[in-house]
Write an enzyme that holds these catalytic residues in place. Structure first.
Site, mmCIF file in Angstrom:
data_model
loop_
_atom_site.group_PDB
_atom_site.id
_atom_site.type_symbol
_atom_site.label_atom_id
_atom_site.label_comp_id
_atom_site.label_asym_id
_atom_site.label_seq_id
_atom_site.Cartn_x
_atom_site.Cartn_y
_atom_site.Cartn_z
ATOM 1 N N ASP A 28 0.962 -1.273 -0.026
ATOM 2 C CA ASP A 28 -0.059 0.044 0.099
ATOM 3 C C ASP A 28 1.020 1.207 0.061
ATOM 4 O O ASP A 28 1.763 1.349 0.536
ATOM 5 C CB ASP A 28 -0.857 -0.064 1.345
ATOM 6 C CG ASP A 28 -1.995 0.994 1.333
ATOM 7 O OD1 ASP A 28 -1.601 2.418 1.012
ATOM 8 O OD2 ASP A 28 -3.225 0.632 1.247
ATOM 9 N N GLU A 87 -12.387 3.387 -1.101
ATOM 10 C CA GLU A 87 -11.818 4.233 -1.892
ATOM 11 C C GLU A 87 -11.503 3.720 -3.513
ATOM 12 O O GLU A 87 -11.664 4.527 -4.432
ATOM 13 C CB GLU A 87 -10.270 4.545 -1.290
ATOM 14 C CG GLU A 87 -9.560 5.869 -1.715
ATOM 15 C CD GLU A 87 -8.029 5.838 -1.058
ATOM 16 O OE1 GLU A 87 -7.128 5.834 -1.808
ATOM 17 O OE2 GLU A 87 -7.879 5.765 0.302
ATOM 18 N N HIS A 92 -9.832 -5.810 -2.606
ATOM 19 C CA HIS A 92 -8.837 -5.932 -2.025
ATOM 20 C C HIS A 92 -8.781 -6.151 -0.482
ATOM 21 O O HIS A 92 -9.504 -5.899 0.116
ATOM 22 C CB HIS A 92 -8.052 -4.914 -2.343
ATOM 23 C CG HIS A 92 -8.316 -3.483 -1.779
ATOM 24 N ND1 HIS A 92 -9.319 -2.761 -2.540
ATOM 25 C CD2 HIS A 92 -8.037 -2.858 -1.163
ATOM 26 C CE1 HIS A 92 -9.589 -1.736 -2.213
ATOM 27 N NE2 HIS A 92 -8.768 -1.530 -1.100
ATOM 28 N N HIS A 94 -6.559 -5.885 3.071
ATOM 29 C CA HIS A 94 -5.346 -5.144 3.551
ATOM 30 C C HIS A 94 -4.661 -6.142 4.442
ATOM 31 O O HIS A 94 -5.440 -6.716 5.268
ATOM 32 C CB HIS A 94 -5.837 -3.931 4.279
ATOM 33 C CG HIS A 94 -6.485 -2.702 3.551
ATOM 34 N ND1 HIS A 94 -5.687 -1.835 3.172
ATOM 35 C CD2 HIS A 94 -7.478 -2.744 3.089
ATOM 36 C CE1 HIS A 94 -6.602 -0.875 2.598
ATOM 37 N NE2 HIS A 94 -7.710 -1.400 2.491
HETATM 38 P P1 AMP Z 1 -9.873 1.283 0.271
HETATM 39 O O1 AMP Z 1 -10.549 1.380 -1.043
HETATM 40 O O2 AMP Z 1 -10.783 2.184 1.357
HETATM 41 O O3 AMP Z 1 -9.656 -0.208 0.999
HETATM 42 O O4 AMP Z 1 -8.349 2.241 0.400
HETATM 43 C C1 AMP Z 1 -7.545 1.739 -0.792
HETATM 44 C C2 AMP Z 1 -6.269 1.657 -0.548
HETATM 45 O O5 AMP Z 1 -5.480 1.567 -1.662
HETATM 46 C C3 AMP Z 1 -5.608 2.739 0.450
HETATM 47 O O6 AMP Z 1 -5.277 2.344 1.499
HETATM 48 C C4 AMP Z 1 -4.530 3.468 -0.470
HETATM 49 O O7 AMP Z 1 -3.481 4.166 0.248
HETATM 50 C C5 AMP Z 1 -4.256 2.362 -1.397
HETATM 51 N N1 AMP Z 1 -3.756 2.766 -2.878
HETATM 52 C C6 AMP Z 1 -4.538 3.756 -3.426
HETATM 53 N N2 AMP Z 1 -3.816 3.981 -4.607
HETATM 54 C C7 AMP Z 1 -2.541 3.122 -4.577
HETATM 55 C C8 AMP Z 1 -1.399 2.875 -5.256
HETATM 56 N N3 AMP Z 1 -1.092 3.336 -6.652
HETATM 57 N N4 AMP Z 1 -0.730 1.955 -4.904
HETATM 58 C C9 AMP Z 1 -0.660 1.197 -3.636
HETATM 59 N N5 AMP Z 1 -1.540 1.616 -2.942
HETATM 60 C C10 AMP Z 1 -2.436 2.303 -3.446
#
Ligand code: AMP
Length: 130
Positions: A28, A87, A92, A94
């Site tokens: 991340d 987001e 995905h 974590h």
């Molecule tokens: P969520 O969809 O709420 O689970 O959050 C999306 C996660 O993806 C967040 O923790 C971001 O920091 C991560 N994220 C977003 N863009 C990228 C990227 N280009 N590379 C790695 N992680 C990302």
């Protein structure tokens, strides 16, 4: 196409950990703790619980292999598991190395993580991946 699909396709750089034919793992970019890793299916699906049963089960088994590698590579007690998905509309998981409950606080992200350290962590996890 989602940002995660663009990462999987190599259009956007990432700190890659591992992949197989259906799943992909990478750090991340705004980690809540060092080693915070995302596991995603290569097939685009927004909501994790819309994945087919076998795809969801196999994604968790892939995440298990990644978590074992993380636990070997990083100083932690356990690997925590969270699903948010608010987001990025690409399912995905974590995975976060934990020493204490506070290590899984999504309000306390590491801002501007050092790229060299990220690279080292990704390489260390990859080296333990089986
Ligand atoms: P969520 O969809 O709420 O689970 O959050 C999306 C996660 O993806 C967040 O923790 C971001 O920091 C991560 N994220 C977003 N863009 C990228 C990227 N280009 N590379 C790695 N992680 C990302």
């Amino acid at each position: 196409m989602t940002i995660f699909s663009r990462i999987i396709n190599g259009e956007i750089p990432c700190y890659k950990i591992a992949e197989d034919d259906r799943f992909f793992a990478f750090l991340d970019i705004n980690p809540v703790n060092w080693g915070h890793t995302l596991v995603v299916p290569k097939r685009e699906e927004d909501y994790i619980f819309d994945l087919a049963d076998d795809e969801l089960a196999d994604m968790m088994l892939f995440a298990k292999r990644v978590a074992h590698a993380m636990k070997k590579a990083l100083p932690c007690r356990k690997i925590g598991v969270t699903v948010l998905g608010l987001e990025v509309p690409h399912a995905h998981i974590h995975l976060v190395p934990l020493k204490s409950e506070g290590d899984m606080d999504f309000h306390k992200k590491i801002s501007d993580p050092d790229p060299e350290k990220m690279k080292q962590i990704a390489n260390a996890i990859t080296a333990e991946f089986e």
